[in-house]
Enzyme design. Structure first.
Site, PDB file in Angstrom:
ATOM      1  N   HIS A   1       8.882  37.556 108.488  1.00 38.83           N
ATOM      2  CA  HIS A   1       7.998  38.736 108.518  1.00 38.83           C
ATOM      3  C   HIS A   1       7.878  39.270 109.949  1.00 38.83           C
ATOM      4  O   HIS A   1       7.904  40.483 110.177  1.00 38.83           O
ATOM      5  CB  HIS A   1       6.590  38.369 108.035  1.00 38.83           C
ATOM      6  CG  HIS A   1       6.509  37.892 106.620  1.00 38.83           C
ATOM      7  ND1 HIS A   1       6.224  36.586 106.277  1.00 38.83           N
ATOM      8  CD2 HIS A   1       6.663  38.551 105.447  1.00 38.83           C
ATOM      9  CE1 HIS A   1       6.190  36.472 104.968  1.00 38.83           C
ATOM     10  NE2 HIS A   1       6.461  37.643 104.430  1.00 38.83           N
TER      11      HIS A   1
ATOM     12  N   MET B   1       3.018  40.244 101.671  1.00 38.30           N
ATOM     13  CA  MET B   1       2.005  39.598 100.842  1.00 38.30           C
ATOM     14  C   MET B   1       1.358  38.437 101.611  1.00 38.30           C
ATOM     15  O   MET B   1       0.718  37.569 101.013  1.00 38.30           O
ATOM     16  CB  MET B   1       2.621  39.119  99.532  1.00 38.30           C
ATOM     17  CG  MET B   1       3.140  40.288  98.706  1.00 38.30           C
ATOM     18  SD  MET B   1       3.269  39.938  96.961  1.00 38.30           S
ATOM     19  CE  MET B   1       4.467  38.639  96.958  1.00 38.30           C
ATOM     20  N   GLY B   2       1.554  38.406 102.930  1.00 39.60           N
ATOM     21  CA  GLY B   2       0.895  37.384 103.744  1.00 39.60           C
ATOM     22  C   GLY B   2       1.621  36.052 103.722  1.00 39.60           C
ATOM     23  O   GLY B   2       2.791  35.979 103.342  1.00 39.60           O
TER      24      GLY B   2
ATOM     25  N   GLN C   1       3.046  42.823  90.352  1.00 38.07           N
ATOM     26  CA  GLN C   1       4.457  42.432  90.410  1.00 38.07           C
ATOM     27  C   GLN C   1       4.683  40.984  89.991  1.00 38.07           C
ATOM     28  O   GLN C   1       5.805  40.493  90.016  1.00 38.07           O
ATOM     29  CB  GLN C   1       5.042  42.690  91.791  1.00 38.07           C
ATOM     30  CG  GLN C   1       4.560  41.747  92.887  1.00 38.07           C
ATOM     31  CD  GLN C   1       5.055  42.194  94.250  1.00 38.07           C
ATOM     32  OE1 GLN C   1       4.628  43.207  94.775  1.00 38.07           O
ATOM     33  NE2 GLN C   1       5.971  41.441  94.827  1.00 38.07           N
TER      34      GLN C   1
ATOM     35  N   ASP D   1      15.214  39.735 100.132  1.00 38.37           N
ATOM     36  CA  ASP D   1      14.932  40.253  98.786  1.00 38.37           C
ATOM     37  C   ASP D   1      15.884  41.421  98.537  1.00 38.37           C
ATOM     38  O   ASP D   1      15.473  42.592  98.522  1.00 38.37           O
ATOM     39  CB  ASP D   1      13.469  40.675  98.698  1.00 38.37           C
ATOM     40  CG  ASP D   1      12.542  39.495  98.931  1.00 38.37           C
ATOM     41  OD1 ASP D   1      12.381  38.684  98.017  1.00 38.37           O
ATOM     42  OD2 ASP D   1      12.028  39.357 100.055  1.00 38.37           O
TER      43      ASP D   1
ATOM     44  N   GLY E   1      13.126  43.055 104.162  1.00 38.83           N
ATOM     45  CA  GLY E   1      14.041  41.953 104.444  1.00 38.83           C
ATOM     46  C   GLY E   1      15.204  41.916 103.462  1.00 38.83           C
ATOM     47  O   GLY E   1      15.013  42.092 102.253  1.00 38.83           O
TER      48      GLY E   1
HETATM   49  P1  AMP Z   1       6.742  39.123 101.108  1.00 38.52           P
HETATM   50  O1  AMP Z   1       5.519  38.822 101.916  1.00 38.52           O
HETATM   51  O2  AMP Z   1       7.420  37.926 100.570  1.00 38.52           O
HETATM   52  O3  AMP Z   1       6.506  40.214 100.091  1.00 38.52           O
HETATM   53  O4  AMP Z   1       7.789  39.729 102.135  1.00 38.52           O
HETATM   54  C1  AMP Z   1       7.457  40.848 102.936  1.00 38.52           C
HETATM   55  C2  AMP Z   1       8.728  41.338 103.570  1.00 38.52           C
HETATM   56  O5  AMP Z   1       9.292  40.312 104.379  1.00 38.52           O
HETATM   57  C3  AMP Z   1       9.803  41.721 102.545  1.00 38.52           C
HETATM   58  O6  AMP Z   1      10.452  42.896 102.976  1.00 38.52           O
HETATM   59  C4  AMP Z   1      10.709  40.515 102.574  1.00 38.52           C
HETATM   60  O7  AMP Z   1      12.039  40.818 102.182  1.00 38.52           O
HETATM   61  C5  AMP Z   1      10.650  40.141 104.042  1.00 38.52           C
HETATM   62  N1  AMP Z   1      11.071  38.750 104.239  1.00 38.52           N
HETATM   63  C6  AMP Z   1      10.710  37.679 103.498  1.00 38.52           C
HETATM   64  N2  AMP Z   1      11.352  36.568 103.924  1.00 38.52           N
HETATM   65  C7  AMP Z   1      12.143  36.961 104.960  1.00 38.52           C
HETATM   66  C8  AMP Z   1      13.064  36.290 105.811  1.00 38.52           C
HETATM   67  N3  AMP Z   1      13.306  34.985 105.682  1.00 38.52           N
HETATM   68  N4  AMP Z   1      13.707  37.000 106.761  1.00 38.52           N
HETATM   69  C9  AMP Z   1      13.469  38.344 106.902  1.00 38.52           C
HETATM   70  N5  AMP Z   1      12.611  39.041 106.123  1.00 38.52           N
HETATM   71  C10 AMP Z   1      11.956  38.367 105.156  1.00 38.52           C
END
Ligand code: AMP
Length: 289
Positions: free
Chosen positions: A37, A30-31, A61, A151, A148
């Site tokens: 990421h 989601m940027g 979501q 989550d 990640g």
């Molecule tokens: P999001 O942009 O928050 O939807 O996250 C995108 C992806 O990055 C998801 O698969 C998250 O679980 C992963 N992610 C977010 N934070 C972390 C982190 N600290 N370490 C590793 N992966 C992460």
């Protein structure tokens, strides 16, 4: 790095690339990108070779409108980071591209995982996650996808989605360990909304999970959980939940046999920012993921 906003342009480009025999790794985000990421992109480069990332803040979501509105958006900076991570393609769709008029909303039979923990505090969240992931996977048609561990419940839900969806069943899922700040705070796009003082304090969330991991015993751990809960409250957190759960079903474990793989999960507010984190407790002799 190629950037596509239109599904048809992305698909045409990927079709051409596939003719030269590439394997596609996909990292949906989601940027407001951070090193967490980018670690997913790095794994995708290693495992798949060719990496597609997406940035799409998925409205379906978010059960809290204010959370959606306040979600950080830093696209120019994100593009620079993805280029430096050697990402091959960025898919940057707008809402109409993901949810075109006339698209029927599905209901995903996720079973009991849907309404526990995050699902209980964010009703509809995992249906929204599945909806966007299904759309993105159907568009990109990846060989490998990267999520990640941060989550954790989302990972369990996506595994379930792959299991119940014949059109997605060939996709191989990879779960990547959580990247943390030096003080232990799990990197998160939402950390941008914390003050410097709050960022220091936020490290107590991981410290609390680690405290449980260090002190957990076979049998009942209610007292330990109670002490850990008090640690959070003393450090100005307002916990939504703190629990020891089975790593697969995410059912609470009241009487641990010392063998079953478990995860300690937490969600708590610090000020008006909601943070989540978890720590996996490995069986003896088991390697970390
Ligand atoms: P999001 O942009 O928050 O939807 O996250 C995108 C992806 O990055 C998801 O698969 C998250 O679980 C992963 N992610 C977010 N934070 C972390 C982190 N600290 N370490 C590793 N992966 C992460």
């Amino acid at each position: 790095m190629k950037i596509f906003k239109k599904t048809s342009d992305l698909q045409l480009y990927l079709l051409q690339q596939r003719q030269s025999g590439i394997t596609v790794g996909f990292v949906p985000t989601m940027g407001a990108l951070h090193d967490g990421h980018l670690s997913l992109c790095a794994q995708s480069k290693i495992i798949a070779g060719f990496t597609v990332a997406s940035i799409f803040v998925n409205p379906t979501q978010f059960n809290d409108k204010e959370d959606l509105e306040k979600y950080p958006r830093t696209v120019d900076d994100d593009i620079m980071k993805l280029i430096s991570a050697d990402c091959d393609v960025l898919f940057l769709p707008d809402d109409d591209e993901i949810y075109p008029a006339g698209l029927t909303h599905k209901n995903y039979p996720l079973g009991s995982i849907e309404n526990k923990w995050e699902g209980a505090f964010r009703p509809g969240h995992f249906q929204g996650v599945c909806e966007v992931v299904d759309r993105l996977f159907t568009i990109v048609k990846p060989d490998y996808v990267f999520f990640g561990q941060k989550d954790y419940q989302q990972c369990v839900v996506i595994k379930k989605l792959l299991d119940i969806s014949p059109h997605l069943c060939k996709i191989k899922m990879n779960i990547i360990p959580t990247m943390r700040e030096e003080n232990g705070l799990a990197m998160s796009s939402r950390n941008m909304r914390l003050s410097e003082e709050e960022k220091k304090n936020a490290a107590h969330l991981y410290e609390t999970l680690f405290f449980i991991k260090e002190n957990i015993q076979n049998g009942n751990n209610e007292t330990l959980l109670g002490d850990a809960q008090k640690m959070l409250v003393k450090n100005n957190f307002k916990p939504d939940y703190l629990a020891i759960v089975d790593a697969n079903t995410m059912d609470p474990i009241s009487d641990w046999d010392g063998k079953r793989q478990i995860v300690v999960i937490a969600a708590a507010f610090l000020g008006n920012v909601r943070l989540i984190d978890n720590i996996i407790i490995l069986k003896q002799n088991q390697q970390s993921i």
